[in-house]
Design an enzyme around this catalytic site. Structure first.
Site, PDB file in Angstrom:
ATOM      1  N   ASN A  82      -6.430  -1.432   5.644  1.00 23.76           N
ATOM      2  CA  ASN A  82      -6.376  -0.787   4.339  1.00 23.76           C
ATOM      3  C   ASN A  82      -5.284   0.281   4.294  1.00 23.76           C
ATOM      4  OD1 ASN A  82      -6.841   0.457   1.912  1.00 23.76           O
ATOM      5  ND2 ASN A  82      -9.027   0.677   2.167  1.00 23.76           N
ATOM      6  N   ASP A  83      -5.500   1.371   5.012  1.00 29.67           N
ATOM      7  CA  ASP A  83      -4.554   2.479   4.907  1.00 29.67           C
ATOM      8  C   ASP A  83      -3.139   2.099   5.352  1.00 29.67           C
ATOM      9  OD1 ASP A  83      -6.585   4.112   3.981  1.00 29.67           O
ATOM     10  OD2 ASP A  83      -7.220   4.598   6.010  1.00 29.67           O
ATOM     11  N   VAL A  84      -3.029   1.178   6.329  1.00 27.36           N
ATOM     12  CA  VAL A  84      -1.710   0.837   6.858  1.00 27.36           C
ATOM     13  C   VAL A  84      -0.899  -0.022   5.887  1.00 27.36           C
ATOM     14  CG1 VAL A  84      -2.425   1.033   9.255  1.00 27.36           C
ATOM     15  CG2 VAL A  84      -2.560  -1.182   8.116  1.00 27.36           C
ATOM     16  N   VAL A  85      -1.539  -0.469   4.772  1.00 27.27           N
ATOM     17  CA  VAL A  85      -0.782  -1.220   3.771  1.00 27.27           C
ATOM     18  C   VAL A  85      -0.809  -0.505   2.418  1.00 27.27           C
ATOM     19  CG1 VAL A  85      -1.138  -3.471   4.863  1.00 27.27           C
ATOM     20  CG2 VAL A  85      -2.813  -2.646   3.215  1.00 27.27           C
ATOM     21  N   ALA A 144      -9.411   6.599   5.856  1.00 25.59           N
ATOM     22  CA  ALA A 144      -8.910   7.861   5.333  1.00 25.59           C
ATOM     23  C   ALA A 144      -9.580   8.201   4.011  1.00 25.59           C
ATOM     24  CB  ALA A 144      -7.403   7.799   5.164  1.00 25.59           C
TER      25      ALA A 144
END
Lengths: 464, 102
Positions: A390-393, A431
């Protein structure tokens, strides 16, 4: 004289194996051999210490040492062999804590032999403090990672409280060293306060930041070992400890870098766990609708694609879907579709954790592409399949300066022609940030457990 | 102050080693691909198990009458062994997987 010379020589060899081993660990081809070399160096250092010791030692002491090593070897070996690869980070934390505890215990025993020697006592109390913090902190990190401790626990004004505790701890330690006190009571008070500080230190930090904490505590233990080396004038402890202390510090900063956080932010900051942040997040909730898709639609889409990139996240590991995804990748490859994995540096729970997980399933090493290399490829990609990431994209890292992850390098999946996101639900990632990618025109959401979704994809594709 | 200077001059060799090892550690880790960060951390974790040497030295030198010291020393050696053996074995397990590429 001869004996002393040979033990010193063994220590020299052992120190060299640590440097060489660590260096070789840095390259995929030589990594395994490097680890074995360091292990061999450690073994001869331990054997040399026991058998080349000069002085009268009662037999039962040797029995004691032998028993401890035997029990430790059996237990350590079994735990290390049995643990699932998804549990790696907490295991490293556990073993790290053991080393810290060992260092602290050494200090507790040696204290009485050095009464009056200010600087030796200072070395001992420093070793006790650092070792204890490393031990109790690692245990909390371990509990957090395996889910025993879920929520970050925050005492009121915890930053102020923690700082007061550590400052008084240092003053107290300085008092013990410089007063020339030989009080065991004071020493044990110091020991327990240091243990408490380790707990207070790690408790407020969110689960997402645990890898950074473990890496930091790892270098703490290295430092504690080095202090022991300083005390005894023991070169192998000194070199090994300092090497890990310095390498661990660099690794800690590398991890912070990959997440675009400063170490100070990790320790004293809040994001990664806080709910306070959610308040002002509401004001900028992304509007738009999400598009749901089905397994068969995705199967058709994939079947007629030429290039597919899979973006695995920790959600994939949690669902134990790493074998399924490998099967999917091979199936697609057999249909002459080019498949790659895009690996974000902090995917998983530790940098490189995702690589370890995928390597476990025999995924080709060359198919794992790192972020910088894969980002330019997205625009030529037909389908990006995001599984449990999620956060990494999250494009907010590029576009929204008020986002807590602003500035973090991300996988630019929004450049691909189609984006399929598999998630269990719409819950925000670790996050706790909304992801506008889900509302992108090109995005379709494929809800469901990663493993079962991938397995149905496989059977759909097989029928085509 | 004089004590400190004396300390430095008495231990000058060790101070050299500390400073040089700090640079070696930085240098060794500097250019490692992110792929290997987890095994590397695990390997480094095993290496600081060298603290076991200190624990063994404590037990070897402990007074035979000092039962508390012996008990604590025993625990220290045990924990140190766990750190060393567990650390190296688990690192090897991780790296074993990397080898299976074609």
């Amino acid at each position: 004289m001869e004996y002393i010379f040979s033990l010193e020589f063994i220590y020299l060899i052992a120190s060299m194996t640590y440097i060489l081993g660590l260096k070789m660990l840095g390259k995929p081809e030589s990594a395994r051999k490097g680890n074995l070399i360091a292990a061999a160096g450690m073994s001869i250092a331990i054997l040399g210490t026991i058998f080349l010791y000069q002085g009268e030692v009662p037999t039962f002491i040797y029995v004691l040492i032998g028993t401890a090593i035997l029990i430790g070897t059996i237990i350590g070996w079994m735990i290390a062999k049995k643990v699932a690869m998804t549990k790696m980070p907490e295991l490293v934390s556990l073993f790290n804590g053991m080393g810290g505890a060992s260092a602290a215990l050494i200090g507790l025993i040696e204290f009485e032999h050095y009464t009056g020697k200010t600087l030796s006592i200072a070395t001992i109390v420093a070793g006790i403090i650092i070792g204890s913090i490393s031990f109790s902190g690692s245990m909390i990190a371990w509990a957090k990672l395996n889910g025993t401790l879920k929520k970050p626990l925050r005492l009121p004004k915890y930053n102020l409280l923690n700082n007061l505790v550590i400052i008084s701890l240092i003053i107290f330690a300085a008092f013990i060293a410089w007063s020339g006190s030989d009080s065991q009571l004071l020493l044990y008070v110091l020991f327990f306060v240091a243990l408490a500080y380790g707990i207070l230190f790690v408790l407020p930090i969110g689960g997402a930041d645990m890898p950074v904490v473990i890496s930091l505590l790892n270098s703490f233990t290295g430092l504690a070992a080095a202090l022991g080396g300083f005390l005894y004038g023991n070169m192998v402890m000194l070199t090994g400890g300092i090497l890990v202390g310095s390498a661990g510090t660099i690794l800690t900063f590398a991890m912070c870098d990959a997440m675009n956080r400063s170490l100070v932010n990790v320790i004293f900051g809040s994001f990664g766990s806080s709910d306070e942040q959610m308040g002002d997040m509401d004001s900028q909730t992304i509007t738009g609708s999400i598009k749901k898709t089905t397994v068969s639609d995705v199967a058709i889409l994939m079947n007629y694609s030429q290039r597919i990139i899979i973006v695995p996240g920790y959600g994939l590991a949690v669902a134990q879907a790493q074998h399924a995804i490998h099967e999917l990748e091979q199936l697609l490859a057999s249909k002459d579709i080019e498949v790659k994995y895009a690996i974000h540096p902090v995917a998983g729970r530790m940098p490189g954790h995702m690589n370890v997980l995928l390597a476990e399933t025999n995924v080709d090493y060359d198919k794992l592409v790192e972020m910088e290399d894969v980002n330019p490829e997205f625009k030529n990609t037909d389908v990006v399949f995001v599984v449990g990431a999620n956060d990494v994209v999250n494009p907010a890292a590029h576009t929204n300066p008020s986002s807590p992850i602003f500035g973090m390098p991300i996988l630019e999946v929004e450049n691909a022609k189609n984006i399929i996101i598999n998630k269990r639900s719409m819950n925000p990632g670790y996050a706790g940030i909304e992801n506008e990618l889900f509302y992108n025109q090109k995005t379709s959401m494929l809800f469901g457990d990663a493993k079962s979704v991938i397995q149905s994809l496989i059977s759909e594709l097989k029928g085509m | 102050m004089t004590e400190l200077i004396e300390f430095i001059s008495n231990n000058i060799q060790m101070i050299y080693i500390v400073i040089l090892m700090i640079f070696v550690g930085v240098e060794v880790i500097g250019h490692v691909p992110a792929v290997l960060h987890t095994p590397l951390m695990s390997g480094a974790n095993a290496i600081h198990g060298v603290v076991i040497i200190g624990a063994i030295l404590v037990l070897l030198g402990v007074n035979p009458e000092n039962y508390l010291g012996q008990a604590l020393g025993f625990v220290a050696v045990l924990l140190g062994t766990l750190n060393v053996v567990g650390g190296f074995v688990v690192t090897d397990r991780m790296l074993e997987m990397f080898k299976k590429k074609k």
